[in-house]
Design a protein around this motif. Structure first.
Motif, mmCIF file in Angstrom:
data_model
loop_
_atom_site.group_PDB
_atom_site.id
_atom_site.type_symbol
_atom_site.label_atom_id
_atom_site.label_comp_id
_atom_site.label_asym_id
_atom_site.label_seq_id
_atom_site.Cartn_x
_atom_site.Cartn_y
_atom_site.Cartn_z
ATOM 1 N N ILE A 36 -6.126 -2.411 -6.235
ATOM 2 C CA ILE A 36 -5.511 -1.203 -6.794
ATOM 3 C C ILE A 36 -4.044 -1.462 -7.153
ATOM 4 C CG2 ILE A 36 -7.026 0.312 -5.407
ATOM 5 C CD1 ILE A 36 -3.991 1.027 -4.243
ATOM 6 N N GLY A 37 -3.542 -0.636 -8.049
ATOM 7 C CA GLY A 37 -2.146 -0.737 -8.458
ATOM 8 C C GLY A 37 -1.393 0.515 -8.063
ATOM 9 N N VAL A 38 -0.176 0.339 -7.566
ATOM 10 C CA VAL A 38 0.703 1.474 -7.285
ATOM 11 C C VAL A 38 1.869 1.358 -8.251
ATOM 12 C CG1 VAL A 38 2.182 2.614 -5.589
ATOM 13 C CG2 VAL A 38 0.082 1.489 -4.837
ATOM 14 N N ILE A 39 2.071 2.417 -9.028
ATOM 15 C CA ILE A 39 3.073 2.336 -10.083
ATOM 16 C C ILE A 39 4.038 3.513 -9.994
ATOM 17 C CG2 ILE A 39 1.653 3.541 -11.822
ATOM 18 C CD1 ILE A 39 2.538 0.864 -13.460
ATOM 19 N N GLY A 40 5.265 3.280 -10.359
ATOM 20 C CA GLY A 40 6.258 4.360 -10.321
ATOM 21 C C GLY A 40 7.649 3.775 -10.506
ATOM 22 N N ILE A 50 4.247 1.005 1.041
ATOM 23 C CA ILE A 50 3.840 -0.332 1.510
ATOM 24 C C ILE A 50 4.174 -0.500 2.990
ATOM 25 C CG2 ILE A 50 4.370 -2.791 1.382
ATOM 26 C CD1 ILE A 50 5.180 -2.504 -1.419
ATOM 27 N N GLN A 51 5.404 -0.098 3.331
ATOM 28 C CA GLN A 51 5.842 -0.293 4.714
ATOM 29 C C GLN A 51 5.032 0.561 5.686
ATOM 30 O OE1 GLN A 51 10.249 -0.650 5.241
ATOM 31 N NE2 GLN A 51 10.223 -0.209 3.063
ATOM 32 N N LEU A 52 4.622 1.740 5.213
ATOM 33 C CA LEU A 52 3.794 2.613 6.050
ATOM 34 C C LEU A 52 2.444 1.978 6.326
ATOM 35 C CD1 LEU A 52 4.013 6.209 4.580
ATOM 36 C CD2 LEU A 52 4.498 5.541 6.931
ATOM 37 N N ILE A 53 1.791 1.526 5.245
ATOM 38 C CA ILE A 53 0.443 0.967 5.384
ATOM 39 C C ILE A 53 0.484 -0.278 6.270
ATOM 40 C CG2 ILE A 53 -1.464 -0.136 4.129
ATOM 41 C CD1 ILE A 53 -0.809 1.707 1.758
ATOM 42 N N LEU A 166 -3.970 -7.579 1.299
ATOM 43 C CA LEU A 166 -2.798 -8.270 0.747
ATOM 44 C C LEU A 166 -2.028 -7.295 -0.140
ATOM 45 C CD1 LEU A 166 -1.261 -10.998 0.349
ATOM 46 C CD2 LEU A 166 -2.650 -11.348 -1.697
ATOM 47 N N ILE A 167 -0.742 -7.124 0.167
ATOM 48 C CA ILE A 167 0.096 -6.227 -0.627
ATOM 49 C C ILE A 167 1.160 -7.067 -1.327
ATOM 50 C CG2 ILE A 167 1.609 -4.217 -0.561
ATOM 51 C CD1 ILE A 167 0.322 -3.398 2.082
ATOM 52 N N LEU A 168 1.262 -6.909 -2.638
ATOM 53 C CA LEU A 168 2.262 -7.676 -3.384
ATOM 54 C C LEU A 168 3.224 -6.709 -4.076
ATOM 55 C CD1 LEU A 168 -0.763 -9.409 -4.410
ATOM 56 C CD2 LEU A 168 1.124 -11.011 -4.149
ATOM 57 N N THR A 198 -6.658 -5.722 -2.203
ATOM 58 C CA THR A 198 -5.400 -6.168 -2.813
ATOM 59 C C THR A 198 -4.664 -4.960 -3.391
ATOM 60 O OG1 THR A 198 -6.461 -8.263 -3.375
ATOM 61 C CG2 THR A 198 -4.396 -7.782 -4.500
ATOM 62 N N ILE A 199 -3.398 -4.819 -3.005
ATOM 63 C CA ILE A 199 -2.585 -3.710 -3.517
ATOM 64 C C ILE A 199 -1.401 -4.302 -4.278
ATOM 65 C CG2 ILE A 199 -1.214 -1.675 -2.904
ATOM 66 C CD1 ILE A 199 -2.871 -1.504 -0.294
ATOM 67 N N LEU A 200 -1.327 -3.972 -5.565
ATOM 68 C CA LEU A 200 -0.245 -4.486 -6.401
ATOM 69 C C LEU A 200 0.740 -3.367 -6.668
ATOM 70 C CD1 LEU A 200 -2.409 -6.346 -9.014
ATOM 71 C CD2 LEU A 200 -0.630 -7.397 -7.646
ATOM 72 N N VAL A 201 2.003 -3.607 -6.420
ATOM 73 C CA VAL A 201 3.008 -2.581 -6.641
ATOM 74 C C VAL A 201 3.885 -3.007 -7.810
ATOM 75 C CG1 VAL A 201 4.954 -1.367 -5.603
ATOM 76 C CG2 VAL A 201 2.993 -2.018 -4.209
ATOM 77 N N SER A 202 4.075 -2.097 -8.741
ATOM 78 C CA SER A 202 4.856 -2.482 -9.916
ATOM 79 C C SER A 202 5.482 -1.270 -10.573
ATOM 80 C CB SER A 202 3.934 -3.188 -10.912
ATOM 81 O OG SER A 202 4.649 -3.566 -12.046
#
Ligand code: ADP
Length: 273
Positions: A36-40, A50-53, A166-168, A198-202
């Motif tokens: 999944i992607g987290v965007i903002g 991210i830090q919470l999870i 895995l969080i990036l 997999t969690i992608l943050v961007s």
């Protein structure tokens, strides 16, 4: 391990003049094994999420559940969770310091007293997974490598732990277009080759929209959109209102169509009147 957030809020420096609500009543489920992607925008709450999870900070309100372990604002021993989650923070290559690639990748494993034979196996495996040839790179100084290669070394150090999640965080930050593409392809292959969430943050939709199954759009601490990239792109107007970069829609669909069968009709993104 499914990840569930229920009515989660985070307020930094509560009850001080600097009080800041970083996340507000977030409800979210991330299915085990998904990408999944987290965007903002900057400041939307991505790092806090991210830090919470990963159990590095606690929520002010609400509950977090990762696999069988649930926790709330009360302090709990979260080391069990931390062992299962690998976080690649922004510019992870800044943390490299050892004299060889091999030593850098094995540093944390050695710190956790993994036996040497297992370390050797894990390092080789991790290097293969990030696309670095062992014979060619293991003995080299990480500082002689390109930016993209250094980032691979840093990512290998995290996946050598074989995390379940895995969080990036901004994995392509600072790389040239070729390096960005290579890292994103590598992450995709990595995700496919392992049973790993997999969690992608961007902050860039263009980078991650065509490689994730679901997207979460954060704005001012709230999830304002959540769904498949196709669903999210139907909300073009809302995304424009908050000024998030939207890649050229047609190009996006064409890229998506290379991966989806049957292809999505091009007019599916036009808004219904
Ligand atoms: P992002 O990763 O999307 O840039 P953050 O989660 O870092 O967002 O930040 C969300 C909000 O919380 C921002 O307004 C930020 O200034 C604030 N914030 C983040 N970390 C802290 C902290 N440790 N102390 C106080 N405020 C913070």
């Amino acid at each position: 391990m499914d990840i569930t957030l229920k009515d989660v809020s985070v307020t930094y420096m509560k009850n001080t003049p600097f009080e800041k609500i970083a996340l507000q009543e977030v409800n979210l489920t991330i299915k085990s094994g998904s990408i999944i992607g987290v965007i903002g925008h900057t400041g939307s709450g991505k790092s806090t999420l991210i830090q919470l999870i990963s159990g590095l900070i606690l929520p002010t309100n609400g509950t977090i559940k990762v696999g069988d372990l649930a926790w709330s604002s009360k302090r709990k021993n979260l080391s069990l969770i931390r062992n299962k989650i690998g976080v690649v923070f922004q510019y992870p290559e800044h943390q490299l310091f050892e004299e060889s690639v091999e030593k850098d990748i094995s540093f944390a494993l050695r710190n956790f007293d993994f036996p040497e034979e297992l370390i050797a196996i894990r390092v080789k495996e991790a290097m293969k997974q990030v696309g670095l040839d062992y014979e060619q790179f293991a003995k080299r100084s990480p500082f002689e490598l390109s930016g993209g290669q250094m980032r691979r070394v840093a990512i290998a150090g995290v996946i050598a732990f074989q995390p379940k999640i895995l969080i990036l965080d901004e994995p392509t930050a600072g790389l040239d277009p070729k390096g960005r593409k290579e890292i994103l392809n590598m992450i995709k292959e990595l995700h496919q080759s392992r049973e790993m969430t997999t969690i992608l943050v961007s902050h860039s939709m263009d980078d991650i929209a065509n490689m994730v199954e679901r997207l979460i759009v954060l704005n001012q601490g709230k999830i304002i959109l959540e769904g498949t990239p196709k669903e999210i792109f139907k909300e073009e107007e809302r995304l424009q209102q908050i000024g998030l970069d939207i890649p050229d829609i047609t190009k996006f669909i064409q890229r998506l169509n290379q991966k989806i069968n049957p292809p999505i009709p091009l007019d599916c993104f036009s808004r219904e009147e």
